[in-house]
Design an enzyme around this catalytic site. Structure first.
Site: not given
Ligand code: BES
Ligand code: ZN
Ligand code: ZN
Length: 489
Positions: A268, A342
């Site tokens: 991230k 997921r």
């Molecule tokens: N934990 C995150 C989602 C999230 C983002 C929660 C911001 C709270 C605040 C999740 O694991 C994630 O990183 N999701 C990605 C999905 C993508 C890689 C398909 C996202 O939301 O960008």
């Molecule tokens: Zn994630």
């Protein structure tokens, strides 16, 4: 902040503070008129002060000889509802704390409750006071002393209902405390220990943890894959609520419990990582709900599964392009290691559906940033094809003020998740419909015949602005929703 809030069996005669309710018309309620008279019309005089407008959550202090009052504004009488009361009670809790009050008596006559019947009034008051009293300050030097607040309400029915509201707030606050606990403390092992301790404290809830070689034996491939790079080993935490007598069915709750989400090798960006301690919020909501459920004692069995792992980075981290195979036969090509939630939820869904044959499945997860963009922090996104379950969920949402909004999930979306080199990919190469992609992926791991709801709480689990009775930080979103759902199951 208050460590304990208790509801008194009877009106507290000499409460530190007496609260009188006013609406926007700034009129002293009929039942408070005698009180007003007895104290030289201090209440009506205060209500006439220019700063007293009866706005929602507005608090006007009134001092009479030897007695302290607060006028608590509830806004427009016609627009008054339980969620507004929770908000006002949240402000009240913080004011009472500042005033060093150890007891409060809320003066309430049936007319003042307006659209909100007394039982709901008492419950929402308890919830609002309890939620408003939460503060995460255990890591601060000189954090606030542990104080207790005693609460009573003059209306008998409302007074009796305060305890149930306080209990719900306590369960939510338990979840909030764990949500906010930092990832160097709230490791996978720590969460498992907390779950065990919770179960020990509840007479009708038990806890088991699948970890180590047992993960392989149970084919929990998502957890093994996502958790590989962390020094804290992954595990599947199971809590079971068993009703007295023969159980009327089984409900399965699954909560994403990623103790920290770095994104893995698909790391991230700096600002995107901040706050990822909240990626365990789905699991913590389920844990808090189990505490509430233990007290509510529904007649169905409730199984809670918390797939728990840290999505970290190390030499043996899982990679983009890896392909894993789930015990339902589905192969998944990893296209993004940041779509880890997921993968572990799939374990919980497969394992839970097969082992417990539930009558309904509900999963809660901070799954996508996309749902935050779509719905913000006042409302969670949800997916459910079963009309009956939908009705129950929406009724619970309306009752608790934990709002959910349904998004679509049809075959076109499910097809988006079909991959080139495996049955599925964990994230499609396009950013289209991101929150729906998450739901679509999960749909492949739930037994088609079982009513299922997926709730994406990424926007509601922790908030960045005041949404009374909450302050910025963890909200425990889902605890009260699940408790209300199971109360009426
Ligand atoms: N934990 C995150 C989602 C999230 C983002 C929660 C911001 C709270 C605040 C999740 O694991 C994630 O990183 N999701 C990605 C999905 C993508 C890689 C398909 C996202 O939301 O960008
Ligand atoms: Zn994630
Ligand atoms: Zn995540």
């Amino acid at each position: 902040m208050y460590a304990t809030l208790r509801s008194a069996a009877r009106p507290i005669a000499k409460a530190d503070i007496t609260v009188c309710l006013i609406f926007k018309d700034c009129k002293i309620q009929s039942e408070d008129r005698a009180l007003d008279k007895a104290y030289g019309s201090v209440l009506s005089a205060a209500a006439k002060r220019p700063e007293c407008k009866g706005e929602l959550g507005e608090i006007t202090p009134v001092h009479a000889e030897s007695r302290r009052f607060l006028l608590l504004g509830l806004g427009e009488a016609e627009k008054f509802h339980a969620q507004k009361l929770r908000a006002a009670a949240g402000f009240l809790a913080r004011t009472l704390h500042r005033m060093d009050a150890a007891s409060v008596h809320v003066s309430l006559n049936a007319a003042a409750t307006g659209n909100v019947p007394p039982a709901l009034f008492g419950r929402a008051l308890g919830e609002g006071l309890g939620l408003g009293a939460f503060k995460f300050d255990g890591f601060k030097k000189g954090s606030s002393k542990k104080k207790t607040l005693q609460i009573s309400v003059s209306d008998k029915t409302a007074n009796a209902a305060v305890a149930s509201g306080l209990a719900l707030a306590e369960a939510a606050n338990f979840a909030r405390q764990l949500q906010a606990t930092p990832p160097n403390v709230a490791t996978t092992n720590f969460i498992a220990a907390q779950a065990k301790e919770l179960a020990r404290s509840l007479p009708n809830v038990s806890c088991t943890v699948i970890a180590g070689p047992a993960l392989q034996r149970n084919k929990l491939v998502g957890l093994i894959t996502v958790g590989k790079a962390s020094e804290y080993p992954p595990c599947l935490i199971q809590l079971t609520y068993t009703p007295r007598g023969k159980a009327k069915g089984t409900v399965l709750l699954v909560g994403k419990t990623i103790c920290y989400d770095t994104g893995g090798l698909s790391i991230k960006p700096r600002e995107g990582m901040r706050g990822m301690k909240y990626d365990k919020s789905g699991g913590m909501a389920v844990l808090g709900a189990m505490q509430a459920i233990s007290r509510i004692k529904p007649s169905c069995r409730v199984i809670a599964l918390l797939p728990t792992a840290e999505n970290s980075i190390a030499r043996d981290a899982y990679r983009v392009d890896d392909i894993i195979k789930y015990p339902n036969g589905k192969t998944v090509e990893i296209t993004n290691t940041d779509a880890e939630g997921r993968l572990v939820l799939a374990d919980g869904l497969i394992y839970g559906c097969k082992k417990f044959k539930p009558d309904a499945v509900i999963d809660l997860a901070t799954l996508t940033g996309g749902v935050v963009v779509a719905l913000g922090s006042n409302c969670a996104g949800y997916w459910c094809d079963d009309e009956k379950l939908r009705g129950k969920l929406e009724a619970a949402a309306a009752e608790t003020g934990e709002s959910i909004w349904r998004l679509p999930l049809n075959d076109d979306y499910k097809d988006m998740m079909k991959a080139k080199h495996a049955d599925l990919w964990n994230s499609a190469p396009v950013r289209d419909a991101h929150p729906i992609q998450g739901a679509a992926f999960l749909s492949y791991f739930v037994d088609e015949k079982i009513p299922w709801a997926h709730i994406d709480i990424a926007g509601t689990a922790d908030i960045h602005k005041d949404i009374a009775p909450f302050v910025p930080g963890p909200t425990g979103f889902g605890v009260r929703l699940l408790a209300a759902l199971l109360e009426k199951w």
